[in-house]
Design a protein around this motif. Structure first.
Motif, PDB file in Angstrom:
ATOM      1  N   LYS A 111     -41.998-115.147 -12.585  1.00 36.23           N
ATOM      2  CA  LYS A 111     -42.630-114.621 -11.370  1.00 36.23           C
ATOM      3  C   LYS A 111     -41.918-115.154 -10.128  1.00 36.23           C
ATOM      4  O   LYS A 111     -41.638-114.401  -9.191  1.00 36.23           O
ATOM      5  CB  LYS A 111     -44.106-115.033 -11.366  1.00 36.23           C
ATOM      6  CG  LYS A 111     -44.866-114.661 -10.125  1.00 36.23           C
ATOM      7  CD  LYS A 111     -46.288-115.218 -10.213  1.00 36.23           C
ATOM      8  CE  LYS A 111     -47.015-115.080  -8.900  1.00 36.23           C
ATOM      9  NZ  LYS A 111     -48.349-115.696  -8.944  1.00 36.23           N
ATOM     10  N   THR A 112     -41.604-116.440 -10.145  1.00 37.78           N
ATOM     11  CA  THR A 112     -40.916-117.059  -9.011  1.00 37.78           C
ATOM     12  C   THR A 112     -39.525-116.467  -8.829  1.00 37.78           C
ATOM     13  O   THR A 112     -39.086-116.228  -7.703  1.00 37.78           O
ATOM     14  CB  THR A 112     -40.828-118.583  -9.210  1.00 37.78           C
ATOM     15  OG1 THR A 112     -42.145-119.106  -9.391  1.00 37.78           O
ATOM     16  CG2 THR A 112     -40.177-119.257  -8.035  1.00 37.78           C
ATOM     17  N   ASN A 134     -46.005-121.778  -7.111  1.00 40.02           N
ATOM     18  CA  ASN A 134     -46.400-120.936  -8.245  1.00 40.02           C
ATOM     19  C   ASN A 134     -46.728-121.705  -9.519  1.00 40.02           C
ATOM     20  O   ASN A 134     -47.271-121.137 -10.457  1.00 40.02           O
ATOM     21  CB  ASN A 134     -45.302-119.914  -8.558  1.00 40.02           C
ATOM     22  CG  ASN A 134     -45.215-118.828  -7.520  1.00 40.02           C
ATOM     23  OD1 ASN A 134     -46.119-118.634  -6.719  1.00 40.02           O
ATOM     24  ND2 ASN A 134     -44.102-118.116  -7.523  1.00 40.02           N
ATOM     25  N   LYS A 171     -38.537-113.452  -9.563  1.00 40.08           N
ATOM     26  CA  LYS A 171     -38.669-112.120  -8.969  1.00 40.08           C
ATOM     27  C   LYS A 171     -39.048-112.198  -7.493  1.00 40.08           C
ATOM     28  O   LYS A 171     -38.521-111.460  -6.672  1.00 40.08           O
ATOM     29  CB  LYS A 171     -39.719-111.303  -9.730  1.00 40.08           C
ATOM     30  CG  LYS A 171     -39.269-110.887 -11.100  1.00 40.08           C
ATOM     31  CD  LYS A 171     -40.362-110.150 -11.838  1.00 40.08           C
ATOM     32  CE  LYS A 171     -39.939-109.851 -13.266  1.00 40.08           C
ATOM     33  NZ  LYS A 171     -41.028-109.282 -14.052  1.00 40.08           N
ATOM     34  N   GLN A 172     -39.978-113.087  -7.164  1.00 39.21           N
ATOM     35  CA  GLN A 172     -40.450-113.201  -5.788  1.00 39.21           C
ATOM     36  C   GLN A 172     -39.386-113.756  -4.847  1.00 39.21           C
ATOM     37  O   GLN A 172     -39.265-113.306  -3.712  1.00 39.21           O
ATOM     38  CB  GLN A 172     -41.670-114.132  -5.711  1.00 39.21           C
ATOM     39  CG  GLN A 172     -42.936-113.559  -6.235  1.00 39.21           C
ATOM     40  CD  GLN A 172     -44.076-114.572  -6.161  1.00 39.21           C
ATOM     41  OE1 GLN A 172     -43.870-115.757  -5.917  1.00 39.21           O
ATOM     42  NE2 GLN A 172     -45.284-114.079  -6.376  1.00 39.21           N
TER      43      GLN A 172
END
Length: 130
Positions: A107-108, A42, A110-111
């Motif tokens: 983002k990472t 990411n 959450k993913q």
């Protein structure tokens, strides 16, 4: 005259906690490895082709190539970037006056949270069965 009370529960809990250190560290390392892989995927890469003439022809170290994690300590493990690139990662994450934020770390998180949890849970259950 003194009275001594022996607390067997406290002693047992301390022994049990010492026995959990190794499985906990293995679980933390496994989770950190999964998170670091996702973070590497990411992390945006800076394209310095438009700055070649203006800023000189020096080598940029990409943050993507410098993702790392430490060793477990006190039930925690740090995951991030090597020191020589870590200082500038927050500019990308949160943005600047001239650059819009690219929240790739959030983002990472959450993913990868459910996958990291599953891997850590699996490693802990392996360690407790031994």
């Amino acid at each position: 005259m003194g009275v001594t009370i022996k607390n067997d529960i406290g002693v047992s809990l301390r022994k049990m906690a010492q026995g959990l250190t190794r499985p906990t560290n293995k679980a933390l390392n496994a989770g950190a490895e999964v998170f670091a892989e996702r973070l590497e995927k990411n992390t945006p890469v800076f394209d310095n082709t438009k700055y070649k003439g203006k800023r000189g022809d020096y080598m940029f170290k990409h943050a993507k190539d410098n993702v790392t994690y430490g060793t477990p300590k006190n039930g925690e493990i740090l995951i991030g970037f090597k020191k020589d690139v870590a200082w500038r990662v927050h500019f990308v994450e949160f943005g600047t006056i001239r650059q819009a934020p690219k929240p790739f770390i959030q983002k990472t998180q959450k993913q990868a949270s459910s996958e990291v949890f599953k891997v850590m849970l699996n490693e802990m259950s392996k360690g407790l069965k031994q």
